[in-house]
Design an enzyme around this catalytic site. Structure first.
Site, PDB file in Angstrom:
ATOM      1  CE  LYS A  13      -2.071  -1.278   3.856  1.00 44.12           C
ATOM      2  NZ  LYS A  13      -1.398  -2.579   4.132  1.00 44.12           N
ATOM      3  NE  ARG A  88      -4.506  -1.430  10.114  1.00 41.65           N
ATOM      4  CZ  ARG A  88      -3.435  -0.880   9.535  1.00 41.65           C
ATOM      5  NH1 ARG A  88      -3.520   0.262   8.920  1.00 41.65           N
ATOM      6  NH2 ARG A  88      -2.304  -1.506   9.560  1.00 41.65           N
ATOM      7  NE  ARG A 127       7.814  -2.292   6.138  1.00 42.02           N
ATOM      8  CZ  ARG A 127       6.500  -2.140   6.329  1.00 42.02           C
ATOM      9  NH1 ARG A 127       5.751  -1.596   5.392  1.00 42.02           N
ATOM     10  NH2 ARG A 127       5.943  -2.564   7.441  1.00 42.02           N
ATOM     11  NE  ARG A 171       2.128  -4.965  11.106  1.00 37.94           N
ATOM     12  CZ  ARG A 171       3.141  -4.691  10.296  1.00 37.94           C
ATOM     13  NH1 ARG A 171       4.347  -5.192  10.533  1.00 37.94           N
ATOM     14  NH2 ARG A 171       2.966  -3.925   9.247  1.00 37.94           N
TER      15      ARG A 171
END
Ligand code: AP5
Length: 213
Positions: A13, A88, A127, A171
């Site tokens: 995203k 969310r 990441r 998550r």
């Protein structure tokens, strides 16, 4: 253009939002980035949010909703906006609908970036994010030309606290429990657009662009 980018953590995203905001000259509103700025500056919001973020849980809806409400009043949203990481929960989606109707505007689409759980783990565990400008890299899929420094601004690249494998798994389960019901929510409103986000970043951008001409 007013868009939502939906999808699990690590779907891409933030990576896509950086390019889309330039292409369509719209504001990029990332609730994760706003929260991380608050944590960095040790504001009351940041201090409250940190415990939730570090453990992979969602920050309470009331804090997030008032944060987004303020952000949408910013003049850079006049041309449109891209919501990244918000809403969310169904509660947040209902609150967004109310905010937009008060402003007399509506959403054009909710774009769902679809990836497998294994891709999420591979992407997030590699990441690296720039401490200064927030640019996103990956040790394997998108390495910085300057190694451990950001190729854009020279800032130090770091690994987010919530990008450790146990927190990533947490998550993901929070995503399935609390966020994935939004897929049906936006499908029923005729706003959902699905994109195969397993492809390369450039291909994903092309697929998104094709949705809007
Ligand atoms: P947030 O920052 O929003 O995290 P997230 O949704 O979990 O999303 P990520 O930023 O982890 O992933 P992304 O999809 O942006 O992927 P990216 O482009 O970086 O939220 C963090 C926390 O804040 C939450 O856990 C929660 O506590 C709190 N929070 C935030 N918003 C909230 C809300 N609304 N309500 C309540 N709490 C909230 O890409 C990932 C990696 O993959 C990168 O290394 C990238 O280079 C690589 N990559 C991307 N695309 C590709 C591709 N196509 N091929 C190969 N590699 C790729």
């Amino acid at each position: 253009m007013r868009l939502i980018l939906l999808g699990p953590p690590g779907a891409g995203k933030g990576t896509q939002a950086e390019v889309i905001k330039e292409k369509y000259s719209i504001a990029h509103i990332s609730t994760g980035d706003i929260l991380r700025e608050n944590v960095k500056s040790a504001t009351p919001l940041g201090l409250e949010a940190k415990q939730f973020m570090d453990s992979g849980k969602l920050v309470p809806d009331d804090l997030i909703v008032s944060m987004v409400k303020d952000r949408l009043k910013n003049p850079d949203c006049i041309n449109g906006f891209l919501l990244d990481g918000f809403p969310r929960t169904v509660n947040q989606a209902d609150a967004l609908e109310k905010m937009l109707s008060e402003l007399g505007i509506s959403l054009d689409a909710a774009v769902l970036l679809e990836v497998s759980d294994q891709t999420v783990v591979d992407r997030l565990s590699g990441r690296r994010t720039c401490k200064l400008c927030g640019a996103i890299f990956h040790v394997k899929f998108r390495p910085s030309a300057k190694g451990t420094q950001c190729e854009k601004c020279g800032g130090v690249l770091y690994q987010r606290d919530d990008d450790k494998e146990d927190v990533i798994r947490r998550r993901l389960s929070v995503y399935y429990e609390q966020t994935s019901p939004l897929i049906k929510y936006y499908e029923e409103k005729g706003l959902l657009k699905r994109v195969d986000a397993e492809k390369s970043s450039d291909t994903v951008l092309t697929l998104i662009s094709e949705l809007f001409g």
